[in-house]
Scaffold this motif. Structure first.
Motif, PDB file in Angstrom:
ATOM      1  N   VAL A  89       0.822  -1.210   0.000  1.00  0.00           N
ATOM      2  CA  VAL A  89       0.000   0.000   0.000  1.00  0.00           C
ATOM      3  C   VAL A  89       0.857   1.262   0.000  1.00  0.00           C
ATOM      4  O   VAL A  89       0.572   2.226  -0.723  1.00  0.00           O
ATOM      5  N   THR A  90       1.908   1.275   0.805  1.00  0.00           N
ATOM      6  CA  THR A  90       2.783   2.451   0.871  1.00  0.00           C
ATOM      7  C   THR A  90       3.366   2.783  -0.488  1.00  0.00           C
ATOM      8  O   THR A  90       3.376   3.947  -0.910  1.00  0.00           O
ATOM      9  N   GLN A  91       3.847   1.760  -1.204  1.00  0.00           N
ATOM     10  CA  GLN A  91       4.453   1.981  -2.516  1.00  0.00           C
ATOM     11  C   GLN A  91       3.425   2.490  -3.529  1.00  0.00           C
ATOM     12  O   GLN A  91       3.771   3.222  -4.458  1.00  0.00           O
ATOM     13  N   MET A  92       2.161   2.106  -3.356  1.00  0.00           N
ATOM     14  CA  MET A  92       1.116   2.558  -4.263  1.00  0.00           C
ATOM     15  C   MET A  92       0.718   4.005  -4.000  1.00  0.00           C
ATOM     16  O   MET A  92       0.437   4.776  -4.929  1.00  0.00           O
ATOM     17  N   LEU A  93       0.718   4.410  -2.721  1.00  0.00           N
ATOM     18  CA  LEU A  93       0.236   5.745  -2.365  1.00  0.00           C
ATOM     19  C   LEU A  93       1.280   6.840  -2.511  1.00  0.00           C
ATOM     20  O   LEU A  93       0.927   8.012  -2.668  1.00  0.00           O
ATOM     21  N   ASN A  94       2.555   6.486  -2.449  1.00  0.00           N
ATOM     22  CA  ASN A  94       3.611   7.507  -2.511  1.00  0.00           C
ATOM     23  C   ASN A  94       3.504   8.434  -3.719  1.00  0.00           C
ATOM     24  O   ASN A  94       3.624   9.655  -3.574  1.00  0.00           O
ATOM     25  N   PRO A  95       3.273   7.912  -4.942  1.00  0.00           N
ATOM     26  CA  PRO A  95       3.155   8.828  -6.088  1.00  0.00           C
ATOM     27  C   PRO A  95       2.006   9.811  -5.947  1.00  0.00           C
ATOM     28  O   PRO A  95       2.121  10.981  -6.346  1.00  0.00           O
ATOM     29  N   PHE A  96       0.886   9.352  -5.387  1.00  0.00           N
ATOM     30  CA  PHE A  96      -0.268  10.231  -5.212  1.00  0.00           C
ATOM     31  C   PHE A  96       0.026  11.314  -4.182  1.00  0.00           C
ATOM     32  O   PHE A  96      -0.375  12.472  -4.345  1.00  0.00           O
ATOM     33  N   ILE A  97       0.731  10.937  -3.125  1.00  0.00           N
ATOM     34  CA  ILE A  97       1.065  11.920  -2.085  1.00  0.00           C
ATOM     35  C   ILE A  97       1.922  13.034  -2.666  1.00  0.00           C
ATOM     36  O   ILE A  97       1.666  14.221  -2.445  1.00  0.00           O
ATOM     37  N   TYR A  98       2.938  12.657  -3.458  1.00  0.00           N
ATOM     38  CA  TYR A  98       3.833  13.673  -4.008  1.00  0.00           C
ATOM     39  C   TYR A  98       3.193  14.464  -5.146  1.00  0.00           C
ATOM     40  O   TYR A  98       3.446  15.657  -5.296  1.00  0.00           O
ATOM     41  N   SER A  99       2.348  13.814  -5.958  1.00  0.00           N
ATOM     42  CA  SER A  99       1.765  14.527  -7.093  1.00  0.00           C
ATOM     43  C   SER A  99       0.594  15.406  -6.675  1.00  0.00           C
ATOM     44  O   SER A  99       0.357  16.463  -7.264  1.00  0.00           O
ATOM     45  N   LEU A 100      -0.136  15.017  -5.635  1.00  0.00           N
ATOM     46  CA  LEU A 100      -1.295  15.789  -5.213  1.00  0.00           C
ATOM     47  C   LEU A 100      -0.919  16.941  -4.275  1.00  0.00           C
ATOM     48  O   LEU A 100      -1.605  17.957  -4.228  1.00  0.00           O
ATOM     49  N   ARG A 101       0.153  16.786  -3.517  1.00  0.00           N
ATOM     50  CA  ARG A 101       0.538  17.795  -2.535  1.00  0.00           C
ATOM     51  C   ARG A 101       1.603  18.759  -3.065  1.00  0.00           C
ATOM     52  O   ARG A 101       1.970  19.703  -2.384  1.00  0.00           O
ATOM     53  N   ASN A 102       2.092  18.518  -4.270  1.00  0.00           N
ATOM     54  CA  ASN A 102       3.189  19.321  -4.792  1.00  0.00           C
ATOM     55  C   ASN A 102       2.756  19.981  -6.103  1.00  0.00           C
ATOM     56  O   ASN A 102       2.465  19.302  -7.087  1.00  0.00           O
ATOM     57  N   ARG A 103       2.741  21.310  -6.111  1.00  0.00           N
ATOM     58  CA  ARG A 103       2.262  22.043  -7.282  1.00  0.00           C
ATOM     59  C   ARG A 103       3.150  21.809  -8.496  1.00  0.00           C
ATOM     60  O   ARG A 103       2.661  21.606  -9.619  1.00  0.00           O
ATOM     61  N   ASP A 104       4.473  21.830  -8.305  1.00  0.00           N
ATOM     62  CA  ASP A 104       5.392  21.622  -9.424  1.00  0.00           C
ATOM     63  C   ASP A 104       5.238  20.229 -10.018  1.00  0.00           C
ATOM     64  O   ASP A 104       5.283  20.053 -11.244  1.00  0.00           O
ATOM     65  N   MET A 105       5.056  19.243  -9.129  1.00  0.00           N
ATOM     66  CA  MET A 105       4.898  17.871  -9.615  1.00  0.00           C
ATOM     67  C   MET A 105       3.580  17.709 -10.361  1.00  0.00           C
ATOM     68  O   MET A 105       3.516  17.040 -11.407  1.00  0.00           O
ATOM     69  N   LYS A 106       2.518  18.306  -9.857  1.00  0.00           N
ATOM     70  CA  LYS A 106       1.223  18.235 -10.549  1.00  0.00           C
ATOM     71  C   LYS A 106       1.327  18.842 -11.944  1.00  0.00           C
ATOM     72  O   LYS A 106       0.779  18.305 -12.916  1.00  0.00           O
ATOM     73  N   GLU A 107       2.017  19.967 -12.055  1.00  0.00           N
ATOM     74  CA  GLU A 107       2.168  20.622 -13.352  1.00  0.00           C
ATOM     75  C   GLU A 107       3.006  19.768 -14.300  1.00  0.00           C
ATOM     76  O   GLU A 107       2.691  19.654 -15.497  1.00  0.00           O
ATOM     77  N   ALA A 108       4.064  19.133 -13.772  1.00  0.00           N
ATOM     78  CA  ALA A 108       4.921  18.279 -14.607  1.00  0.00           C
ATOM     79  C   ALA A 108       4.155  17.049 -15.090  1.00  0.00           C
ATOM     80  O   ALA A 108       4.276  16.649 -16.258  1.00  0.00           O
ATOM     81  N   VAL A 109       3.358  16.443 -14.213  1.00  0.00           N
ATOM     82  CA  VAL A 109       2.556  15.279 -14.596  1.00  0.00           C
ATOM     83  C   VAL A 109       1.509  15.676 -15.627  1.00  0.00           C
ATOM     84  O   VAL A 109       1.243  14.951 -16.591  1.00  0.00           O
ATOM     85  N   ARG A 110       0.904  16.861 -15.449  1.00  0.00           N
ATOM     86  CA  ARG A 110      -0.100  17.333 -16.405  1.00  0.00           C
ATOM     87  C   ARG A 110       0.514  17.520 -17.787  1.00  0.00           C
ATOM     88  O   ARG A 110      -0.069  17.121 -18.802  1.00  0.00           O
ATOM     89  N   LYS A 111       1.706  18.109 -17.844  1.00  0.00           N
ATOM     90  CA  LYS A 111       2.397  18.294 -19.117  1.00  0.00           C
ATOM     91  C   LYS A 111       2.739  16.953 -19.759  1.00  0.00           C
ATOM     92  O   LYS A 111       2.615  16.778 -20.976  1.00  0.00           O
ATOM     93  N   LEU A 112       3.169  16.018 -18.931  1.00  0.00           N
ATOM     94  CA  LEU A 112       3.530  14.693 -19.439  1.00  0.00           C
ATOM     95  C   LEU A 112       2.318  13.998 -20.032  1.00  0.00           C
ATOM     96  O   LEU A 112       2.388  13.396 -21.111  1.00  0.00           O
TER      97      LEU A 112
END
Length: 312
Positions: free
Chosen positions: A281-304
């Motif tokens: 479960v931890t390994q599955m949730l880590n990407p969501f934690i970083y992408s949802l709580r981090n504005r730069d990461m959300k923008e990078a994922v959106r561009k990708l």
């Protein structure tokens, strides 16, 4: 110490999470979905960081390594479980079992070190912002990761070699869905004193030291943040730690829960269910934690995702 009769052992039985065939079908679908989400989520993190020049910083370099480790951890345990459920065969060969023990240890210890390194990175960024790029230079970042990989492999190799000296009797059932070091030692019918001492030593050193480092880092971070005069500045400084603090809480919280579960209950199946939290479960949730709580990461994922959609 005499060499054990490991050469005559064909393998072990992984009892899994349940004996109910209907529940096994449900577990198969659930774990397959969790594995796919883990691989896709962490792959997106790695691709987003590598494709966005704004994210070519030490913090995201360490995050990419953490995502890779999370994928490897899940790949070490889940596929074999899915194959066993599909084939209705609980067996795992002796070599496969020791390989699982080795790689689970490597990636677990490595994740401990990466979380501690990421905490140190946040300390430098908040407490020494003007010297951040000088201190966290590319050479140091690579050396920290390579050093962690070397130590993790060395620790896992020592334990795996020590397992080769153990002899096993008739009871070869492992009450989990993957081979883990502690349950495997319990199955041995030879002297396991040295193995148990090594387990306590590794846990104390390679889990205790990173935990202490993380706690000390956040003490420094909090004390530095409290000296910031404006509330907006304090919030902005602490917000850079939010994702890391969430991941740390999830990883160590679930790991601690597994040991509490093992201590207060005699049910090995309950302990196996608890181990799902820190190993899947931890390994599955880590990407969501970083992408949802981090504005730069959300923008990078959106561009990708936009670039990927345009290619279809």
């Amino acid at each position: 110490m005499e060499v054990g009769n490991q050469t005559v052992i064909s393998g072990f039985l992984l009892l899994g999470l349940t004996d109910d065939l209907q529940l096994q079908t449900l577990i198969f679908g659930l774990f397959l979905a969790m594995y796919l989400v883990t691989v896709l989520g962490n792959t997106f993190i790695i691709l987003a960081v590598s494709s966005d020049s704004h994210l070519h910083t030490p913090m995201y370099f360490f995050l990419s390594n953490l995502s890779f480790v999370d994928m490897c951890t899940s790949t070490t345990t889940i596929p074999k479980m899915l194959v066993n459920i599909q084939a209705q065969d609980q067996s795992i060969t002796y070599t496969e079992c020791l390989s699982q023990v080795y790689f689970v240890m490597v990636f677990t210890v490595l994740e401990n070190f990466l979380l501690a390194i990421m905490a140190y990175d946040r300390v430098v960024a908040i407490c020494h912002p003007l010297r951040y790029t000088v201190i966290m230079n590319p050479c140091l970042c690579v050396l920290l990761v390579l050093g962690s990989v070397f130590i993790s492999n060395a620790a896992a190799l020592v334990h795996t070699v020590m397992l080769l000296w153990l002899s096993f009797c008739e009871d070869l059932e492992i009450p989990n869905f993957f081979c883990e070091l502690a349950p495997l030692i319990k199955l041995a019918c030879s002297d396991t004193l040295i193995n148990n001492i090594l387990v306590y030593f590794v846990v104390s050193l390679f889990a205790g030291v990173p935990v202490f480092g993380i706690i000390f880092s956040y003490v420094c971070i909090v004390s530095s943040i409290l000296r910031i005069p404006s509330s907006e500045g304090r919030y902005k400084a602490f917000s850079t730690c939010g994702s890391h603090l969430s991941v740390v809480s999830l990883f160590y919280g679930t790991g601690f829960g597994v040991y509490i579960s093992a201590a207060i209950t005699d049910s090995t199946r309950n302990t196996a269910v608890a181990s799902v939290m820190y190993s899947v479960v931890t390994q599955m949730l880590n990407p969501f934690i970083y992408s949802l709580r981090n504005r730069d990461m959300k923008e990078a994922v959106r561009k990708l995702l936009s670039r990927a959609a345009s290619l279809l």
